[in-house]
Design an enzyme around this catalytic site. Structure first.
Site, PDB file in Angstrom:
ATOM      1  N   GLY A   1       1.735 -25.000  16.897  1.00 30.00           N
ATOM      2  CA  GLY A   1       0.513 -25.547  16.310  1.00 30.00           C
ATOM      3  C   GLY A   1       0.692 -26.230  14.968  1.00 30.00           C
ATOM      4  O   GLY A   1      -0.250 -26.288  14.176  1.00 30.00           O
TER       5      GLY A   1
ATOM      6  N   HIS B   1       4.018 -37.445  21.871  1.00 23.68           N
ATOM      7  CA  HIS B   1       5.242 -37.209  22.651  1.00 23.68           C
ATOM      8  C   HIS B   1       6.447 -37.534  21.770  1.00 23.68           C
ATOM      9  O   HIS B   1       6.527 -38.638  21.221  1.00 23.68           O
ATOM     10  CB  HIS B   1       5.238 -38.078  23.904  1.00 23.68           C
TER      11      HIS B   1
HETATM   12  C1  GRF Z   1       5.698 -31.587  19.051  1.00 22.45           C
HETATM   13  O1  GRF Z   1       7.032 -31.942  18.893  1.00 22.45           O
HETATM   14  C2  GRF Z   1       4.981 -32.599  19.906  1.00 22.45           C
HETATM   15  O2  GRF Z   1       5.478 -33.901  19.736  1.00 22.45           O
HETATM   16  C3  GRF Z   1       5.269 -32.114  21.287  1.00 22.45           C
HETATM   17  O3  GRF Z   1       5.223 -30.722  21.195  1.00 22.45           O
HETATM   18  C4  GRF Z   1       5.529 -30.308  19.875  1.00 22.45           C
HETATM   19  C5  GRF Z   1       4.393 -29.470  19.396  1.00 22.45           C
HETATM   20  O4  GRF Z   1       4.662 -28.891  18.147  1.00 22.45           O
HETATM   21  N1  GRF Z   1       4.333 -32.675  22.230  1.00 22.45           N
HETATM   22  P1  GRF Z   1       3.501 -28.118  17.379  1.00 22.45           P
HETATM   23  O5  GRF Z   1       3.026 -26.992  18.311  1.00 22.45           O
HETATM   24  O6  GRF Z   1       2.407 -29.076  17.057  1.00 22.45           O
HETATM   25  O7  GRF Z   1       4.167 -27.556  16.156  1.00 22.45           O
END
Ligand code: GRF
Length: 221
Positions: free
Chosen positions: A17, A114
């Site tokens: 998160g 992504h």
């Molecule tokens: C991020 O690297 C995002 O690009 C990918 O999943 C990860 C999520 O990280 N889709 P977080 O939970 O927001 O720290």
């Protein structure tokens, strides 16, 4: 001039998160004219649920394992989004593939982040794949969600150089800082009414966005 009411967002997560935290901070600072109406995780152990609750945001788990089908899970998600009167859905590390019924219900109002320079490397292990390919740059893309996995029109993209000795983790650490800048920015464009999706693609300020997204920070209007 009348001020727009803050837009009502849902943030869907599965884990840490940190992007959710960037949205919490951006809405608190006023950089994002929005309220996070609800945070939903499919994973009961997602650390992001605690981040939401600490910020006083309604946070709930809809555990996909309790549903017999993707359709049934997505119907439960939709019910929550409707009951919280959500206008824009932010997928932030949400590790479930959504059905086209869900995607159609939020067409043009559903964003994902992504960690690759789309259209390169849809799917998983993006940073390792960039290293394995010998790429000189890696990065991250915010895009509209369509039924094609990681295939919807890009909105904004940020790049980092690949450095000698980089690992997937060191690259991810460099990229995530940019994620936290570009994702709330894209959402702010949406809530300002500047960002739209139509049959031709994504548009900002009435101009079609290039196929790899607006390059951050160089091309940010
Ligand atoms: C991020 O690297 C995002 O690009 C990918 O999943 C990860 C999520 O990280 N889709 P977080 O939970 O927001 O720290």
């Amino acid at each position: 001039m009348t001020e727009r009411a803050p837009a009502r967002l849902a943030v869907l997560i599965s884990g840490r998160g940190s992007n959710l935290q960037a949205f919490i901070d951006a809405s608190a600072s006023g950089a994002l004219n929005a309220v996070i109406a609800v945070v939903i995780s499919n994973n009961p152990d997602a650390a992001g649920l605690h981040k939401a609750r600490e910020a006083g945001i309604a946070a709930l788990c809809i555990d996909h394992r309790a549903f017999a089908s993707r359709e049934a899970f997505d119907a439960a998600l939709l019910e929550q989004l409707r009951s919280h009167r959500v206008e824009l859905v932010i997928l932030a590390g949400f590790m479930r593939i959504l059905t086209s019924t869900f995607i159609d219900a939020f067409a043009g109002r559903l964003l994902n982040i992504h960690p690759s320079l789309l259209p390169k490397y849809p799917g998983l292990h993006t940073h390792q794949r960039a290293l394995d390919a010998g790429d000189t740059q890696a990065g991250v893309t915010v895009h509209f969600v369509t039924p094609e996995l990681d295939g919807g029109p890009p909105v904004i993209q940020a790049r980092v150089p690949v450095q000698p000795g980089d690992t997937a983790d060191s690259l991810a650490a460099r990229v995530i800082r940019l994620e936290h800048l570009i994702y709330p920015l894209a959402a702010q464009w949406y809530v300002q009414g500047r960002l739209q999706l139509n049959d031709q693609g994504a548009y900002l300020d009435g101009k079609q966005i290039p196929a790899t997204g607006i390059q951050y920070p160089r091309d940010v209007p």
